[in-house]
Each structure stands twice: as C-alpha cells, then as structure tokens.
Design a protein around this motif. Structure first.
Motif, PDB file in Angstrom:
ATOM      1  N   UNK A  28      21.397  27.890   6.248  1.00 33.93           N
ATOM      2  CA  UNK A  28      21.418  27.188   7.534  1.00 33.93           C
ATOM      3  C   UNK A  28      21.958  28.088   8.634  1.00 33.93           C
ATOM      4  N   UNK A  29      23.024  28.813   8.316  1.00 31.75           N
ATOM      5  CA  UNK A  29      23.601  29.707   9.320  1.00 31.75           C
ATOM      6  C   UNK A  29      22.619  30.791   9.713  1.00 31.75           C
ATOM      7  N   UNK A  30      21.855  31.265   8.739  1.00 34.91           N
ATOM      8  CA  UNK A  30      20.892  32.333   9.042  1.00 34.91           C
ATOM      9  C   UNK A  30      19.797  31.824   9.973  1.00 34.91           C
ATOM     10  N   UNK A  31      19.331  30.603   9.737  1.00 31.33           N
ATOM     11  CA  UNK A  31      18.333  29.998  10.635  1.00 31.33           C
ATOM     12  C   UNK A  31      18.883  29.948  12.060  1.00 31.33           C
ATOM     13  N   UNK A  32      20.107  29.490  12.195  1.00 30.06           N
ATOM     14  CA  UNK A  32      20.684  29.354  13.527  1.00 30.06           C
ATOM     15  C   UNK A  32      20.850  30.729  14.187  1.00 30.06           C
ATOM     16  N   UNK A  33      21.290  31.704  13.410  1.00 27.66           N
ATOM     17  CA  UNK A  33      21.396  33.061  13.973  1.00 27.66           C
ATOM     18  C   UNK A  33      20.027  33.572  14.432  1.00 27.66           C
ATOM     19  N   UNK A  34      19.019  33.342  13.613  1.00 23.12           N
ATOM     20  CA  UNK A  34      17.681  33.814  13.983  1.00 23.12           C
ATOM     21  C   UNK A  34      17.198  33.190  15.289  1.00 23.12           C
ATOM     22  N   UNK A  35      17.603  31.956  15.531  1.00 21.72           N
ATOM     23  CA  UNK A  35      17.143  31.276  16.739  1.00 21.72           C
ATOM     24  C   UNK A  35      18.020  31.548  17.951  1.00 21.72           C
ATOM     25  N   UNK A  36      19.279  31.879  17.741  1.00 20.68           N
ATOM     26  CA  UNK A  36      20.171  31.966  18.900  1.00 20.68           C
ATOM     27  C   UNK A  36      20.609  33.390  19.236  1.00 20.68           C
ATOM     28  N   UNK A  37      20.349  34.359  18.363  1.00 20.71           N
ATOM     29  CA  UNK A  37      20.769  35.736  18.646  1.00 20.71           C
ATOM     30  C   UNK A  37      19.568  36.646  18.872  1.00 20.71           C
ATOM     31  N   UNK A  38      19.780  37.706  19.649  1.00 24.80           N
ATOM     32  CA  UNK A  38      18.744  38.730  19.804  1.00 24.80           C
ATOM     33  C   UNK A  38      18.727  39.613  18.554  1.00 24.80           C
ATOM     34  N   UNK A  39      17.690  40.433  18.463  1.00 22.33           N
ATOM     35  CA  UNK A  39      17.554  41.333  17.319  1.00 22.33           C
ATOM     36  C   UNK A  39      18.786  42.238  17.193  1.00 22.33           C
ATOM     37  N   UNK A  40      19.256  42.734  18.314  1.00 19.59           N
ATOM     38  CA  UNK A  40      20.404  43.633  18.300  1.00 19.59           C
ATOM     39  C   UNK A  40      21.660  42.904  17.803  1.00 19.59           C
ATOM     40  N   UNK A  41      21.839  41.681  18.289  1.00 16.80           N
ATOM     41  CA  UNK A  41      22.995  40.895  17.845  1.00 16.80           C
ATOM     42  C   UNK A  41      22.904  40.588  16.347  1.00 16.80           C
ATOM     43  N   UNK A  42      21.710  40.298  15.847  1.00 13.87           N
ATOM     44  CA  UNK A  42      21.533  40.035  14.414  1.00 13.87           C
ATOM     45  C   UNK A  42      21.829  41.291  13.594  1.00 13.87           C
ATOM     46  N   UNK A  43      21.381  42.433  14.110  1.00 11.14           N
ATOM     47  CA  UNK A  43      21.650  43.689  13.418  1.00 11.14           C
ATOM     48  C   UNK A  43      23.152  43.949  13.338  1.00 11.14           C
ATOM     49  N   UNK A  44      23.839  43.780  14.459  1.00  9.84           N
ATOM     50  CA  UNK A  44      25.289  44.013  14.466  1.00  9.84           C
ATOM     51  C   UNK A  44      26.008  43.059  13.526  1.00  9.84           C
ATOM     52  N   UNK A  45      25.599  41.801  13.533  1.00  5.05           N
ATOM     53  CA  UNK A  45      26.192  40.827  12.617  1.00  5.05           C
ATOM     54  C   UNK A  45      25.981  41.261  11.159  1.00  5.05           C
TER      55      UNK A  45
END
Lengths: 191, 191
Positions: free
Chosen positions: B139-156
DNA sequence: TAAAAAAGTTGAACAAGTTCAACTCCATAA
DNA sequence: TTATGGAGTTGAACTTGTTCAACTTTTTTA
C-alpha cells in the motif's frame, strides 16, 4: 438477517465453515449505519475496527504534502475495509475512510478481533487466505501502474469495477488512477 | 546451522515460538544453492515453493507486452520469496525470479506448506501476520508511486534499502522504480 | 587476453501528463 | 428562488519522463 448472511457468504468463499462457527463469528460484528460524506476513519486517529461493507460504498484515501488526495481503494458491498497498518500497530492512521453514499458496515473492534482469533481457530486461516488474495491484487496494481498508460488504466478500471466506477465522480476516479482530474477529462473525450 | 538460525530469528520477529515448534518448522525447509543469473522461477511455470533467502539477492520481475521488464521486488538475506498468486492458485506464473548473485534459499514445497499449516497451528498466525505486514508495504508503495516524482522515489529507495540498492545495476533499479534506465541516469547526474 | 556483450551516458526530439485559469453546468442549501 | 460551491471541460504553457541513436565504459566470456 441479510447483513450477516452476506458476511457468512463472503467468508465461505475463502474457507469452509460450520454453522456454529458462522454464528460465533457473526456475534463479534455489529451493524453500523453511516451517512453519505461521513467518515469511518480520519487521518491522525487510530483505526480500532475492521469493517465489512453490506451496503453503500466507501473511499479510502490519503492527503499528501502538496494537498493532493490519493485514493488507495474503494470498498463497495462485499468488500473489507480498514487501515491495516494503524489497526495492527496501534498507531495514528494516515488514511481517511469516507462513505460515498448512505452505507452500512459490519464492524468488529480491535479487541474482539483478537478474541476471534483465539476463540475460533479457523479465523486465522480465513484472514491468512484473505490477506494472500489481497497481496495478489496489490502486486497486480503496481505492475499495471508501471506498464500501462493512464488511459489503459482507466479502461481497465471501468471494465473490472463497473459498479464502483459508476458511483464515482471523475475526481474520485482520477485520484485512484494516479492522475489529475483534468487529464481524466481529456482521456474520456478521446474515446 | 546458520541458515536455519536465520529462519528462526526471522519467524520470532513475528510470533512467539517454542524450541520444539522451531525445530519442527525447520524440518520442512531444505537449503537450495543457486548461482548468479540462474532462475528460481520462470514465467509460464507453476510456483511450487516458498523461499526464505539466507544468502545473496534475488529479483522478481515480469515482462510486459512491449518487452519491458518490471521489477516487483528484490529479496536479499532475511526476505521471503514466491509468486503468491501462482503458488496459491496452482496456475502458471507471470513472474521470473532470478538470482542477482550466488545465493542460498531455504525452500518449502507447496505440499509441505499445507502440512505445516495443519501440523503446526501457529504457522497460520505466523503467515497471517507476515501477510498483513506485506500488505502495508504494498500500500505504501502505491502511494509513493502516485505522490512522489521519479527522483524522490529513487532517493527513498536508496535510503530505505541501501544494501540492496548497492547490489543493483541502474537498469534493475529503474525497472523497480517504474522509469527507463536512461532517465535514471539523468536523475543521478542531477544530484 | 581479446572480443563480445552488457551497462551506463548523453543529446535531441517527442509524448504523456500537469498546472493554472477561465468557463459551464449542476445540485443543493439558505 | 437565488447564490454558492462543487464538479466537469477546455486550452495554453509547462514539466516530467520516453524514445532512439550514438557513443563510452565495464563486465563477461571464449
């Protein structure tokens, strides 16, 4: 009562159940009525229940830093409902659960859920299986999000969940698909 | 043996376990060695095992219609591994599970998993809890995919899983993040 | 160790999706 | 009944991420 029949039928999709077990399980659930636009859970509070929808429809969503709503899932009749993270870890929820129309839910409290697991051994198996199926659905959604365009995801959504889709505003649907409502409007115009 | 100790320690993170239960559980698992680039599962075959990684690292991915690889998850030491859909429903898998380096996995067969559930009652609770935690992560991954940019997802990703991230090629990481490897290269240059 | 293959980099053109603002159309509350 | 706010639509400018091709670097294999 109709609500409890629906619950029992739902459970029987996952495991075999004797009549006495079925009755015992039902005793833990209480019917709750909730009006359109009211919240079953608001972010910041601890989710102390698990619910099974018998009438109506709900939306479960977060609000991110930019103020955008992000819909995790919808739950119509015959769906389960909770913030599993908050419920399990007794911590404040990031989720809001709101009724999209006048609705009814069978509710089991956190305490009773623990009792259910100890008193009715097959409950462990029931929820183990339900959670397995849930994981499959989440995994598929991740893959769809990565491999399909917004338009393809929209088409998949309305084909797979036509009843739910018909109850939603475009804004609600777009927040589930991970796009803006303006872009959804443009997608719909295309096809 | 070290591998089994790791398994027991992992299980004890989720439930309490007597020594005799621990030993019984271990008897169901067999150590399997697998070399870098070899496959534990290939799409089209039925996943007849569940695995617990004791050494090395794996990547679980699909290949979509356009031929793009889509990484569902990585599993390093102390992670569980399977195609839950294929395993549960005895149907051909859409997933590939490949060793990224020489690895070792404790494997339990489908049949033994059923026996485990009947012989050791607390196994139901163990996997029910493990699956709950897994759902939270999805669930958290879905939310990250929808609310973060690619760069933010990479950093996370590199902050949350530094050990795994360090074992990956950029192509593998990008297929997990849902972006092209070219774009990941550009993201890395920025920061 | 040489050759081949796979991985990473870069740029230019492009496509997908966002943002913002202006507008229309309703539902509904005062 | 009116006005008020929420939902949907549209367009223009913009940002994010993709595609493709050419190139360099690293790794693998013969």
């Amino acid at each position: 009562m109709v609500a409890y029949n629906l619950l029992i039928e739902n459970i029987k999709k996952h495991i075999n159940l004797s009549d006495s077990e079925a009755n015992s399980i039902c005793e833990f659930f209480k019917l709750k009525t909730i009006k359109k636009k009211e919240f079953l859970l608001t972010q910041g509070t601890i989710c102390k229940f698990e619910g099974f929808v018998v009438k109506g429809c709900f939306r479960t969503f977060t609000i991110d830093k930019k103020g955008n709503e992000n819909t995790l899932y919808f739950a119509a009749k015959d769906w389960w409902l909770m913030d599993i993270d908050s419920f399990m870890n007794h911590k404040p929820s990031d989720l809001n659960i709101q009724a999209l129309e006048d609705s009814e839910v069978l509710i089991i409290s956190q305490k009773d859920k623990e009792t259910l697991y100890t008193k009715i051994p097959s409950a462990e198996k029931l929820f183990r299986i339900m959670f397995q199926k849930s994981i499959v659905a989440w995994q598929r959604r991740i893959i769809r999000n990565h491999s399909l365009t917004a338009k393809e995801r929209y088409n998949h959504f309305i084909e797979k969940y036509p009843k739910i889709a018909s109850k939603l505003t475009d804004r609600q649907a777009s927040s589930y698909l991970g796009i803006t409502h303006e872009f959804l409007s443009k997608i719909k115009k295309q096809s």
